[in-house]
Design an enzyme around this catalytic site. Structure first.
Site, PDB file in Angstrom:
ATOM      1  N   HIS A 284       0.552  -1.237   0.387  1.00 36.99           N
ATOM      2  CA  HIS A 284      -0.042  -0.533   0.211  1.00 36.99           C
ATOM      3  C   HIS A 284       0.905   1.338  -0.151  1.00 36.99           C
ATOM      4  O   HIS A 284       0.486   2.240  -0.639  1.00 36.99           O
ATOM      5  CB  HIS A 284      -0.880  -0.087   1.273  1.00 36.99           C
ATOM      6  CG  HIS A 284      -1.527  -1.740   1.595  1.00 36.99           C
ATOM      7  ND1 HIS A 284      -2.634  -1.551   2.085  1.00 36.99           N
ATOM      8  CD2 HIS A 284      -2.126  -2.516   0.402  1.00 36.99           C
ATOM      9  CE1 HIS A 284      -3.615  -2.825   2.230  1.00 36.99           C
ATOM     10  NE2 HIS A 284      -3.072  -2.744   1.259  1.00 36.99           N
TER      11      HIS A 284
ATOM     12  N   HIS B 173      -9.047  -2.142  -5.168  1.00 33.10           N
ATOM     13  CA  HIS B 173      -8.171  -2.886  -4.169  1.00 33.10           C
ATOM     14  C   HIS B 173      -6.895  -3.575  -4.537  1.00 33.10           C
ATOM     15  O   HIS B 173      -6.222  -3.349  -4.573  1.00 33.10           O
ATOM     16  CB  HIS B 173      -8.511  -2.664  -2.757  1.00 33.10           C
ATOM     17  CG  HIS B 173      -6.837  -2.795  -1.992  1.00 33.10           C
ATOM     18  ND1 HIS B 173      -7.285  -1.870  -0.980  1.00 33.10           N
ATOM     19  CD2 HIS B 173      -6.520  -4.215  -1.827  1.00 33.10           C
ATOM     20  CE1 HIS B 173      -5.543  -2.189  -0.169  1.00 33.10           C
ATOM     21  NE2 HIS B 173      -5.847  -3.972  -0.323  1.00 33.10           N
TER      22      HIS B 173
ATOM     23  N   ASP C 165      -3.154  -3.384  -5.098  1.00 38.54           N
ATOM     24  CA  ASP C 165      -1.505  -3.488  -5.180  1.00 38.54           C
ATOM     25  C   ASP C 165      -0.558  -3.784  -6.284  1.00 38.54           C
ATOM     26  O   ASP C 165       0.187  -4.248  -5.945  1.00 38.54           O
ATOM     27  CB  ASP C 165      -2.509  -5.436  -4.694  1.00 38.54           C
ATOM     28  CG  ASP C 165      -3.548  -5.316  -3.214  1.00 38.54           C
ATOM     29  OD1 ASP C 165      -2.823  -4.378  -2.201  1.00 38.54           O
ATOM     30  OD2 ASP C 165      -3.919  -6.276  -2.664  1.00 38.54           O
TER      31      ASP C 165
ATOM     32  N   HIS D 141      -0.163 -11.092  -4.597  1.00 37.63           N
ATOM     33  CA  HIS D 141       0.863 -10.621  -5.212  1.00 37.63           C
ATOM     34  C   HIS D 141       2.238 -11.915  -5.044  1.00 37.63           C
ATOM     35  O   HIS D 141       2.791 -11.204  -6.044  1.00 37.63           O
ATOM     36  CB  HIS D 141       1.168 -10.155  -3.592  1.00 37.63           C
ATOM     37  CG  HIS D 141       0.276  -9.285  -2.750  1.00 37.63           C
ATOM     38  ND1 HIS D 141       0.383  -8.075  -3.054  1.00 37.63           N
ATOM     39  CD2 HIS D 141      -0.682  -9.644  -1.821  1.00 37.63           C
ATOM     40  CE1 HIS D 141      -0.919  -7.688  -2.373  1.00 37.63           C
ATOM     41  NE2 HIS D 141      -1.287  -8.466  -1.394  1.00 37.63           N
TER      42      HIS D 141
END
Length: 306
Positions: free
Chosen positions: A78, A235, A239, A262
């Site tokens: 973030h 969101h 990311d 991720h």
């Protein structure tokens, strides 16, 4: 030209997974340094962790960086997204423990802090990584791909059983400050069942209904509901911006994520750098720099959040 922050700015909060108090301070840095995390609780010889793709120790729940001494810092995505979204290329982030504070679960507070201090331009030329040929990685039904494009274009699709999320798709060009306006306020999200499981395993101890969007079937349990009807996919895009920032240079390319997380985005960067014919590093002229994230961000465009 390369940039840094005008002056330091500190952020106090808790770590999402540890639940422990955490403080991160963004400091100005010299041209060419890039973004470096510095553990202020450890000896200086071991404390620096460059924010680069090959320092990622993959985790399914967050992005975790680790240096050659085994020193790590977690949940960097973030703050990395905020830096690249505000056009910051060089900074030192002093942190007093192993986890970046989660704040409200988005990049909004980091963005407001950075822009409140201002962006300082240096006399060093800016370079970018331009994608020349498609690169794709998969894990099961998840896919991440980079293809040539003259800006950073982020496209994402997600599918969840919970009706509060369901199937969502979105595509955004990251030039002209769109990260700040469109993505920065979108919070991390999870299913209530996943929260219960993580808590049982000693994780998400700092998570609350105020720093994450928690859903249960058709219900959004977090007070105030959603900030955007499609906050979840926004969101995931946030990311991706933060994880792609670990390339160490702004990227000119079209990122497409399908159920990606991720680890898969890190797989993608590793695949890119393993194939030198798929990219080139270019010095940015004014026209090219104007197409990068954060090139035209104004304080009055920063969204207010409750």
């Amino acid at each position: 030209m390369q940039t840094t922050v005008q002056s330091s700015v500190a952020f106090q909060g808790v770590g999402l997974h540890s639940g422990h108090p955490a403080c991160a301070t963004i400091l100005p840095a010299e041209p060419g340094q890039g973004i470096v995390f510095r553990r202020s609780d450890l000896a200086p010889a071991q404390a620096d962790i460059p924010a680069l793709w090959d320092n990622v120790n993959q985790s399914p729940l967050c992005t975790r960086l680790e240096n050659a001494h085994g020193v790590s810092v977690s949940t960097v995505e973030h703050i990395m997204a905020a830096l690249i979204g505000c056009g910051i290329h060089n900074a030192t982030i002093e942190i007093d423990g192993p986890e970046v504070p989660i704040l409200d679960g988005s990049s909004a507070m980091f963005v407001r802090g950075i822009l409140s201090r201002g962006v300082r331009r240096t006399d060093a030329p800016l370079r970018a990584l331009r994608i020349l040929h498609p690169v794709e990685v998969t894990r099961g039904s998840a896919r991440a791909r980079l293809t040539p494009h003259d800006t950073l274009l982020i496209e994402f699709a997600i599918e969840f059983e919970d009706a509060a999320i369901g199937t969502q798709k979105k595509s955004l060009n990251m030039s002209n400050g769109s990260f700040v306006r469109e993505l920065s306020t979108s919070r991390t999200f999870c299913r209530k069942a996943d929260v219960d499981m993580m808590r049982a395993n000693g994780l998400a101890l700092g998570g609350t209904l105020e720093n994450a969007v928690v859903v249960d079937g058709e219900q959004v349990l977090s007070p105030g509901g959603l900030r955007h009807a499609d906050e979840a996919v926004r969101h995931k895009m946030l990311d991706a911006v933060g994880d792609l920032a670990l390339a160490g240079l702004p990227i000119l390319g079209h990122y497409h994520g399908l159920r990606a997380g991720h680890a898969l985005t890190n797989d993608l960067l590793r695949a890119v750098f393993a194939q030198p014919e798929c990219y080139e590093i270019v010095e940015c002229d004014d026209q090219m720099a104007a197409r990068l994230p954060g090139a035209d961000v104004h304080w009055d465009e920063v969204p207010e959040v409750a």
